[in-house]
Enzyme design. Structure first.
Site, PDB file in Angstrom:
ATOM      1  N   ASN A  59       3.236 -16.308  12.547  1.00  0.00           N
ATOM      2  CA  ASN A  59       2.413 -15.943  13.677  1.00  0.00           C
ATOM      3  C   ASN A  59       1.392 -15.333  13.228  1.00  0.00           C
ATOM      4  O   ASN A  59       1.049 -14.315  12.832  1.00  0.00           O
ATOM      5  CB  ASN A  59       3.293 -14.574  14.415  1.00  0.00           C
ATOM      6  CG  ASN A  59       2.506 -14.061  15.565  1.00  0.00           C
ATOM      7  OD1 ASN A  59       1.732 -14.762  16.319  1.00  0.00           O
ATOM      8  ND2 ASN A  59       2.610 -12.972  16.002  1.00  0.00           N
ATOM      9  N   ASP A  60       0.485 -16.704  13.182  1.00  0.00           N
ATOM     10  CA  ASP A  60      -1.074 -16.526  12.954  1.00  0.00           C
ATOM     11  C   ASP A  60      -1.907 -16.307  14.144  1.00  0.00           C
ATOM     12  O   ASP A  60      -2.091 -15.359  14.696  1.00  0.00           O
ATOM     13  CB  ASP A  60      -1.294 -17.560  11.878  1.00  0.00           C
ATOM     14  CG  ASP A  60      -2.697 -17.184  11.220  1.00  0.00           C
ATOM     15  OD1 ASP A  60      -3.363 -16.247  11.439  1.00  0.00           O
ATOM     16  OD2 ASP A  60      -3.215 -18.050  10.291  1.00  0.00           O
ATOM     17  N   LYS A 108       7.153  -9.910  17.393  1.00  0.00           N
ATOM     18  CA  LYS A 108       8.229 -10.296  17.977  1.00  0.00           C
ATOM     19  C   LYS A 108       8.108  -9.915  19.568  1.00  0.00           C
ATOM     20  O   LYS A 108       8.434 -10.745  20.531  1.00  0.00           O
ATOM     21  CB  LYS A 108       9.580  -9.853  17.461  1.00  0.00           C
ATOM     22  CG  LYS A 108       9.811  -9.988  15.969  1.00  0.00           C
ATOM     23  CD  LYS A 108      10.989  -9.248  15.315  1.00  0.00           C
ATOM     24  CE  LYS A 108      11.018  -7.731  15.217  1.00  0.00           C
ATOM     25  NZ  LYS A 108       9.799  -7.068  14.618  1.00  0.00           N
ATOM     26  N   GLY A 109       7.941  -8.587  19.945  1.00  0.00           N
ATOM     27  CA  GLY A 109       8.068  -8.247  21.096  1.00  0.00           C
ATOM     28  C   GLY A 109       6.870  -8.795  21.895  1.00  0.00           C
ATOM     29  O   GLY A 109       7.144  -9.183  23.014  1.00  0.00           O
ATOM     30  N   ARG A 119       8.723   5.371  22.804  1.00  0.00           N
ATOM     31  CA  ARG A 119       7.238   5.079  22.641  1.00  0.00           C
ATOM     32  C   ARG A 119       6.971   5.699  24.161  1.00  0.00           C
ATOM     33  O   ARG A 119       7.570   5.347  25.160  1.00  0.00           O
ATOM     34  CB  ARG A 119       6.830   4.206  22.247  1.00  0.00           C
ATOM     35  CG  ARG A 119       7.134   3.657  20.478  1.00  0.00           C
ATOM     36  CD  ARG A 119       6.686   2.533  20.108  1.00  0.00           C
ATOM     37  NE  ARG A 119       7.093   2.118  18.984  1.00  0.00           N
ATOM     38  CZ  ARG A 119       7.677   0.856  18.497  1.00  0.00           C
ATOM     39  NH1 ARG A 119       7.301  -0.291  19.235  1.00  0.00           N
ATOM     40  NH2 ARG A 119       8.003   0.536  17.403  1.00  0.00           N
ATOM     41  N   ARG A 128       8.137   1.405   7.348  1.00  0.00           N
ATOM     42  CA  ARG A 128       8.235  -0.020   7.957  1.00  0.00           C
ATOM     43  C   ARG A 128       7.591  -1.044   7.111  1.00  0.00           C
ATOM     44  O   ARG A 128       8.097  -2.274   6.947  1.00  0.00           O
ATOM     45  CB  ARG A 128       7.462   0.029   9.488  1.00  0.00           C
ATOM     46  CG  ARG A 128       8.504   0.476  10.465  1.00  0.00           C
ATOM     47  CD  ARG A 128       7.472   0.973  11.617  1.00  0.00           C
ATOM     48  NE  ARG A 128       8.461   1.908  12.476  1.00  0.00           N
ATOM     49  CZ  ARG A 128       9.006   1.289  13.451  1.00  0.00           C
ATOM     50  NH1 ARG A 128       9.065   0.137  13.858  1.00  0.00           N
ATOM     51  NH2 ARG A 128      10.142   2.176  14.268  1.00  0.00           N
ATOM     52  N   PRO A 150       9.629  -8.674  10.348  1.00  0.00           N
ATOM     53  CA  PRO A 150       9.269  -7.361  10.083  1.00  0.00           C
ATOM     54  C   PRO A 150       8.623  -6.873  11.126  1.00  0.00           C
ATOM     55  O   PRO A 150       8.063  -7.473  12.039  1.00  0.00           O
ATOM     56  CB  PRO A 150       8.379  -7.483   8.752  1.00  0.00           C
ATOM     57  CG  PRO A 150       7.797  -8.919   9.043  1.00  0.00           C
ATOM     58  CD  PRO A 150       8.968  -9.753   9.615  1.00  0.00           C
ATOM     59  N   SER A 151       8.695  -5.492  11.248  1.00  0.00           N
ATOM     60  CA  SER A 151       7.823  -4.546  12.219  1.00  0.00           C
ATOM     61  C   SER A 151       6.352  -4.713  12.334  1.00  0.00           C
ATOM     62  O   SER A 151       5.660  -4.987  11.242  1.00  0.00           O
ATOM     63  CB  SER A 151       8.077  -3.130  12.071  1.00  0.00           C
ATOM     64  OG  SER A 151       7.669  -2.133  12.834  1.00  0.00           O
ATOM     65  N   ARG A 204      -1.714  -1.183  16.373  1.00  0.00           N
ATOM     66  CA  ARG A 204      -0.722  -0.830  17.397  1.00  0.00           C
ATOM     67  C   ARG A 204      -0.648   0.568  17.497  1.00  0.00           C
ATOM     68  O   ARG A 204      -0.440   0.985  19.045  1.00  0.00           O
ATOM     69  CB  ARG A 204       0.693  -1.239  17.270  1.00  0.00           C
ATOM     70  CG  ARG A 204       1.694  -1.351  18.285  1.00  0.00           C
ATOM     71  CD  ARG A 204       2.986  -1.962  18.062  1.00  0.00           C
ATOM     72  NE  ARG A 204       3.817  -1.219  17.245  1.00  0.00           N
ATOM     73  CZ  ARG A 204       4.937  -1.545  16.606  1.00  0.00           C
ATOM     74  NH1 ARG A 204       5.513  -2.878  17.054  1.00  0.00           N
ATOM     75  NH2 ARG A 204       5.785  -1.048  15.842  1.00  0.00           N
TER      76      ARG A 204
HETATM   77  N1  GDP Z   1      20.214  -4.945  14.238  1.00  0.00           N
HETATM   78  C1  GDP Z   1      19.479  -4.523  15.181  1.00  0.00           C
HETATM   79  N2  GDP Z   1      18.227  -4.181  15.355  1.00  0.00           N
HETATM   80  C2  GDP Z   1      17.554  -3.976  16.172  1.00  0.00           C
HETATM   81  C3  GDP Z   1      18.052  -3.855  17.431  1.00  0.00           C
HETATM   82  N3  GDP Z   1      17.078  -3.590  18.249  1.00  0.00           N
HETATM   83  C4  GDP Z   1      15.895  -3.598  17.769  1.00  0.00           C
HETATM   84  N4  GDP Z   1      16.119  -3.858  16.437  1.00  0.00           N
HETATM   85  C5  GDP Z   1      15.277  -3.960  15.163  1.00  0.00           C
HETATM   86  O1  GDP Z   1      14.838  -2.658  14.711  1.00  0.00           O
HETATM   87  C6  GDP Z   1      13.542  -2.803  14.170  1.00  0.00           C
HETATM   88  C7  GDP Z   1      12.758  -1.480  14.693  1.00  0.00           C
HETATM   89  O2  GDP Z   1      12.506  -1.830  16.091  1.00  0.00           O
HETATM   90  P1  GDP Z   1      11.274  -0.915  16.983  1.00  0.00           P
HETATM   91  O3  GDP Z   1      11.877   0.412  16.587  1.00  0.00           O
HETATM   92  O4  GDP Z   1      11.369  -1.226  18.272  1.00  0.00           O
HETATM   93  O5  GDP Z   1      10.134  -1.212  16.088  1.00  0.00           O
HETATM   94  P2  GDP Z   1       9.132  -2.500  16.061  1.00  0.00           P
HETATM   95  O6  GDP Z   1       9.859  -3.802  15.627  1.00  0.00           O
HETATM   96  O7  GDP Z   1       8.104  -1.879  15.230  1.00  0.00           O
HETATM   97  O8  GDP Z   1       8.531  -2.915  17.419  1.00  0.00           O
HETATM   98  C8  GDP Z   1      12.985  -3.854  14.447  1.00  0.00           C
HETATM   99  O9  GDP Z   1      13.183  -4.991  13.285  1.00  0.00           O
HETATM  100  C9  GDP Z   1      13.859  -4.562  15.419  1.00  0.00           C
HETATM  101  O10 GDP Z   1      13.910  -5.934  15.743  1.00  0.00           O
HETATM  102  C10 GDP Z   1      19.468  -3.999  17.691  1.00  0.00           C
HETATM  103  O11 GDP Z   1      20.200  -4.090  18.771  1.00  0.00           O
HETATM  104  N5  GDP Z   1      20.325  -4.454  16.199  1.00  0.00           N
HETATM  105  N1  ADP Z   2      -0.837 -13.285  16.569  1.00  0.00           N
HETATM  106  C1  ADP Z   2      -1.228 -12.362  16.632  1.00  0.00           C
HETATM  107  N2  ADP Z   2      -2.401 -11.684  16.030  1.00  0.00           N
HETATM  108  C2  ADP Z   2      -2.946 -10.585  16.340  1.00  0.00           C
HETATM  109  N3  ADP Z   2      -2.259  -9.576  16.861  1.00  0.00           N
HETATM  110  C3  ADP Z   2      -0.882  -9.764  16.934  1.00  0.00           C
HETATM  111  C4  ADP Z   2      -0.520 -11.185  17.074  1.00  0.00           C
HETATM  112  N4  ADP Z   2       0.736 -10.920  17.536  1.00  0.00           N
HETATM  113  C5  ADP Z   2       1.053  -9.619  17.927  1.00  0.00           C
HETATM  114  N5  ADP Z   2      -0.207  -9.003  17.570  1.00  0.00           N
HETATM  115  C6  ADP Z   2      -0.393  -7.466  17.883  1.00  0.00           C
HETATM  116  O1  ADP Z   2       0.359  -6.880  16.934  1.00  0.00           O
HETATM  117  C7  ADP Z   2       0.908  -5.695  17.115  1.00  0.00           C
HETATM  118  C8  ADP Z   2       2.311  -5.828  16.809  1.00  0.00           C
HETATM  119  O2  ADP Z   2       3.180  -6.676  17.669  1.00  0.00           O
HETATM  120  P1  ADP Z   2       4.550  -6.444  18.246  1.00  0.00           P
HETATM  121  O3  ADP Z   2       4.770  -7.666  19.282  1.00  0.00           O
HETATM  122  O4  ADP Z   2       4.557  -4.982  18.781  1.00  0.00           O
HETATM  123  O5  ADP Z   2       5.239  -6.567  17.235  1.00  0.00           O
HETATM  124  P2  ADP Z   2       7.044  -6.247  16.736  1.00  0.00           P
HETATM  125  O6  ADP Z   2       7.707  -6.252  17.963  1.00  0.00           O
HETATM  126  O7  ADP Z   2       7.459  -7.377  15.824  1.00  0.00           O
HETATM  127  O8  ADP Z   2       7.046  -5.046  15.954  1.00  0.00           O
HETATM  128  C9  ADP Z   2       0.703  -5.733  18.798  1.00  0.00           C
HETATM  129  O9  ADP Z   2      -0.507  -4.589  18.821  1.00  0.00           O
HETATM  130  C10 ADP Z   2       0.202  -6.998  19.004  1.00  0.00           C
HETATM  131  O10 ADP Z   2      -0.723  -6.880  20.251  1.00  0.00           O
END
Ligand code: GDP
Ligand code: ADP
Length: 390
Positions: free
Chosen positions: A295-296, A141-142, A168, A272, A136-137, A261
């Site tokens: 991811n704790d 992951k990032g 962003r 989200r 989930p968002s 974030r």
């Molecule tokens: N199916 C698909 N999902 C994607 C792709 N790129 C990003 N996502 C997903 O889209 C969702 C939203 O991504 P983003 O807008 O970057 O927001 P964030 O996950 O909150 O950082 C996340 O679940 C990503 O894993 C893609 O190429 N294909």
């Molecule tokens: N294990 C963790 N504990 C606390 N904060 C975290 C952890 N992992 C990530 N974060 C923070 O949570 C926010 C969302 O992380 P992000 O990597 O952008 O998530 P995603 O890519 O899944 O949307 C960011 O501000 C990041 O620094």
């Protein structure tokens, strides 16, 4: 296991004259005519299919990047694909497949309602399986991917997705995403350029074939950050990957991270969070994810991710033996699983051999991406070649 008898039959009839080359290959009730026409500026492939039952010609839709057009030889591998060997270029660039009835071609034929064929470039060696990371968002992951890329810059490469969402503040076009217009992206999707795509949080996201293949071509392991729908599509595709789902320790913590974030409006955060519940539900779909990571604590989760990736050693490093080969080849003969290529230039390969056997028994991938898993070994003569297939 009995010995395979090599076939020296001619699958291909080549009609050649300066500026024009055609190969005719019979497959069941059809004859595939692969023609090349040269004009002053460039040459290109044209493909026509003769339906022998109705004696009508069909011009198929041709998907994928075509080989650099020079001169080629062609042979039928099986009912699904034709092997094309480009002459006058090094082995790395010379092996191509024209897919005529693979699962991808069948699917595209159904979508388009007309005849389809697709090119796929052959690549020596087996690539490491790409890693699909979903969750989930706001789960992190990032953050996890950024840590991995920072620690192992030469080992991992990121698949840069396309998206219609706005960038962003700190996001760079071509690095974090290819920010695209919806109509262009939809057109590229309809032309088969995407491995998968999905509508996520009100925007279109997708992984282009090139995004994954260009990372793999660099010899790096490709990381995809995609949603659960995308993971499902990749599972159903010809791309073999490792699938990881990242969970939050709790829903409250997820919400807190998303808010902290500070990249989304309240409305976007609510959307989200709603989608997060559905994604968490789907993470248990049988056969979808290979691993779940919680991811704790970030460092602990990152260590677990590294463990998962190093445990996954069901790959072999690319076969570099012929990686820099410059000899040029044409097709001589084939068996069920091997094709013998003859050096055209008299240039020798490993061990002074002038013939190369290309093993087609463990191909992976294919259109819409590259065809990987080609193995080669040199043979000195046809006799030795026959020994080589025992
Ligand atoms: N199916 C698909 N999902 C994607 C792709 N790129 C990003 N996502 C997903 O889209 C969702 C939203 O991504 P983003 O807008 O970057 O927001 P964030 O996950 O909150 O950082 C996340 O679940 C990503 O894993 C893609 O190429 N294909
Ligand atoms: N294990 C963790 N504990 C606390 N904060 C975290 C952890 N992992 C990530 N974060 C923070 O949570 C926010 C969302 O992380 P992000 O990597 O952008 O998530 P995603 O890519 O899944 O949307 C960011 O501000 C990041 O620094």
């Amino acid at each position: 296991m009995g010995e395979e008898a090599p076939e020296f039959r001619v699958d291909t009839i080549t009609f050649g004259s300066k500026g024009c080359q055609q190969n005719a290959i019979d497959v069941g009730d059809k004859t595939y005519v692969i023609g090349r026409t040269d004009d002053d500026a460039k040459s290109s492939f044209g493909i026509k299919i003769l339906d022998k039952l109705t004696q009508t010609w069909i011009v198929p839709t041709v998907l994928g990047a075509q080989p650099p057009s020079k001169s080629h030889s062609a042979i039928l591998v099986n009912d699904e694909k034709i092997l094309i060997v480009e002459k006058g270029v090094s082995l790395n660039d010379s092996i191509w497949f024209l897919e005529i009835d693979t699962p991808f071609v069948k699917q595209q034929r159904k979508i388009k309602g007309s005849e389809v064929v697709s090119w796929s470039k052959g690549v020596l060696g087996v690539a490491q399986k790409p890693v699909v990371i979903s969750g989930p968002s706001g789960v992190g992951k990032g953050t996890l991917i950024a840590k991995l890329m920072k620690e192992y810059p030469s080992k991992f490469g990121f698949s840069v997705s396309h998206t219609t969402r706005s960038p962003r503040v700190k996001e760079i076009d071509g690095v974090h995403y290819h920010f695209a217009g919806r109509s262009k992206m939809e057109q590229d999707i309809s032309e088969g350029e995407f491995l998968e795509f999905a509508h996520v949080h009100g925007n279109l996201y997708g992984t282009s074939i090139e995004a994954v293949e260009s990372v793999t071509d660099e010899g790096k392991r490709c990381i995809l950050d995609i949603d659960v729908q995308g993971a499902r599509s990749v599972r159903a595709s010809s791309l073999e990957a490792v699938f990881i789902f990242v969970c939050p320790p709790s829903f409250e913590e997820l919400e807190q991270r998303l808010r902290a974030r500070g990249t989304e409006t309240e409305e976007q955060i609510q959307k989200r969070l709603r989608n997060a519940r559905a994604e968490l539900d789907q993470s248990n779909s049988p056969g979808l994810f290979d691993h779940l990571l919680v991811n704790d604590d970030l460092e602990a989760c990152y260590e677990n991710l590294k463990k998962l990736l190093s445990l996954d050693d069901d790959h072999k490093d690319s076969d570099g033996c012929y990686g820099k080969a410059t000899a040029c080849y044409s097709i001589l003969s084939k068996t069920e699983s091997k094709v013998f290529l003859q050096s055209e230039t008299g240039e020798v390969v490993k061990g002074g051999a002038s013939m190369l056997a290309v093993d087609l028994s463990s191909l992976t991938g294919g259109a819409p991406g590259r065809t990987r898993g080609l193995k080669t070994h040199s043979v000195n003569s046809i006799d030795n070649g026959l020994k080589g297939i025992r």
